[in-house]
Motif scaffolding. Structure first.
Motif, PDB file in Angstrom:
ATOM      1  N   LEU A   1       0.791  -1.229   0.000  1.00  0.00           N
ATOM      2  CA  LEU A   1       0.000   0.000   0.000  1.00  0.00           C
ATOM      3  C   LEU A   1       0.825   1.281   0.000  1.00  0.00           C
ATOM      4  O   LEU A   1       0.458   2.261  -0.648  1.00  0.00           O
ATOM      5  N   CYS A   2       1.954   1.313   0.704  1.00  0.00           N
ATOM      6  CA  CYS A   2       2.625   2.597   0.960  1.00  0.00           C
ATOM      7  C   CYS A   2       3.620   3.008  -0.136  1.00  0.00           C
ATOM      8  O   CYS A   2       3.957   4.175  -0.254  1.00  0.00           O
ATOM      9  N   GLY A   3       4.104   2.071  -0.922  1.00  0.00           N
ATOM     10  CA  GLY A   3       5.055   2.390  -1.997  1.00  0.00           C
ATOM     11  C   GLY A   3       6.483   2.544  -1.541  1.00  0.00           C
ATOM     12  O   GLY A   3       7.380   2.785  -2.351  1.00  0.00           O
TER      13      GLY A   3
ATOM     14  N   CYS B   1       8.700   0.439  -0.684  1.00  0.00           N
ATOM     15  CA  CYS B   1       9.673  -0.585  -1.082  1.00  0.00           C
ATOM     16  C   CYS B   1       9.803  -0.740  -2.596  1.00  0.00           C
ATOM     17  O   CYS B   1      10.382  -1.719  -3.064  1.00  0.00           O
TER      18      CYS B   1
ATOM     19  N   ARG C   1       6.986  -3.822  -6.214  1.00  0.00           N
ATOM     20  CA  ARG C   1       7.062  -3.656  -4.763  1.00  0.00           C
ATOM     21  C   ARG C   1       7.746  -4.894  -4.190  1.00  0.00           C
ATOM     22  O   ARG C   1       7.293  -6.020  -4.439  1.00  0.00           O
TER      23      ARG C   1
END
Ligand SMILES: Cc1cc2nc3c(=O)[nH]c(=O)nc-3n(C[C@H](O)[C@H](O)[C@H](O)COP(=O)(O)OP(=O)(O)OC[C@H]3O[C@@H](n4cnc5c(N)ncnc54)[C@H](O)[C@@H]3O)c2cc1C
Ligand code: FES
Length: 272
Positions: A227-229, A231, A239
């Motif tokens: 979800l957060c981007g 990585c 991701r």
């Protein structure tokens, strides 16, 4: 009622703690679901109450699921301070696992990079009789799973140890010893985890020798579930927590960041 949601930490009791090297400990816990579902190369998000949540690979699932952790900063120091009977939160297993392939595979691990490879070794041992493992570290004291791998040696796995200072096994870098072995033409699949420079060097050799490779990469993670981007690896936006952490040669070939850049917690690219 919410306790079984997969993306909420499930509290587990630490059953056993083993000091592996001066800076590395293995913590085992009981959670049947992880034990039954997890595959080699997958990771869990580990929540240390009041401290932080961090990604750690599963280093084994039997007799208990285990994480093997190197003390490098706040969260890992807090994990090292825990005692048997203490509780941590676990969510997962997450990510793309290693695919079990090849009739004569080579596994190469450097330092804490051996953590996910122990689980892989135990699985591959069941399906192939021609398994070779190269385990490298700076010194004998830092060789992870030395005793466990020596036991595997007695069960038919060929184990080669390498230390930078020559204090045990062959003197030299695991990557160089791996490349010398690959050039002999005895391996049809390569699995690697460790410092990215080492992975990249082996990758270049496998490309020129046309041997398929699978590597476990690390990037900073926040959510662990895509979800957060945080990585993402350029240029394809893969991701590491979803499409990785294990990538095969076909994908590694396309990742311009691989071996060169990673992002810090602020999202800035820094050189590896
Ligand atoms: C998929 C995956 C699997 C991993 N498996 C293992 C494992 O099996 N054993 C193990 O010891 N370590 C593993 N790591 C690395 C581990 O997550 C970090 O060492 C840990 O998060 C550091 O936390 P800290 O608070 O102790 O250190 P910090 O004080 O936050 O930082 C110390 C160092 O760790 C790096 N780091 C910090 N947070 C992360 C993070 N979320 N992801 C990656 N690196 C980080 C920093 O860049 C810095 O170099 C894995 C990382 C990933 C992404
Ligand atoms: S850690 Fe959030 S997308 Fe991968």
């Amino acid at each position: 009622m919410q306790k079984n949601l997969p993306n909420r930490p499930h509290m587990v009791e630490i059953r056993q703690i083993e000091q592996e090297t001066p800076l590395i400990k293995t913590l085992s816990f009981s959670w049947k679901e992880i034990q039954e579902k997890a595959l080699p190369g997958q990771f869990v998000m580990v929540w240390i109450p009041k401290i932080d949540e961090i990604p750690l690979s599963l280093s084994e699932t039997s007799p208990y699921p285990s994480i093997t952790v190197k003390k490098v900063g706040t969260a890992t120091e807090a994990l090292h301070a825990l005692k048997e009977g203490d509780h941590i939160g676990i969510r997962g297993p997450y990510g793309h696992s290693f695919s079990l392939k090849g009739t004569s595979p080579l596994i190469v691990g450097g330092g804490i990079g051996m953590a996910p490879l122990l689980f892989l070794i135990h699985r591959l041992q069941k399906s192939t009789k021609n398994l070779t493992v190269i385990n490298g570290a700076r010194t004998k004291a830092e060789l992870l799973f030395l005793d466990k791998l020596q036991k595997s040696s007695n069960n038919g796995v060929k184990c080669i140890f390498a230390t930078d200072d020559g204090s045990f096994g062959e003197k030299g870098l695991a990557s160089h010893i791996a490349i010398q072995n690959l050039e002999k033409g005895n391996h049809d699949q390569v699995y690697v985890c460790g410092p990215e420079k080492m992975i990249y060097e082996i990758f270049l050799a496998t490309e020129s020798l046309q041997i398929p490779m699978q590597a476990s990469l690390e990037r900073l993670m926040k959510c662990g579930i895509g979800l957060c981007g945080q990585c993402c690896i350029d240029p394809l936006g893969y991701r590491v927590c979803i499409e990785g952490p294990v990538f095969n040669s076909e994908i590694l070939r396309k990742l311009s960041d691989f071996g060169k850049h990673r992002r810090d917690f602020g999202g800035r690219k820094i050189q590896i």
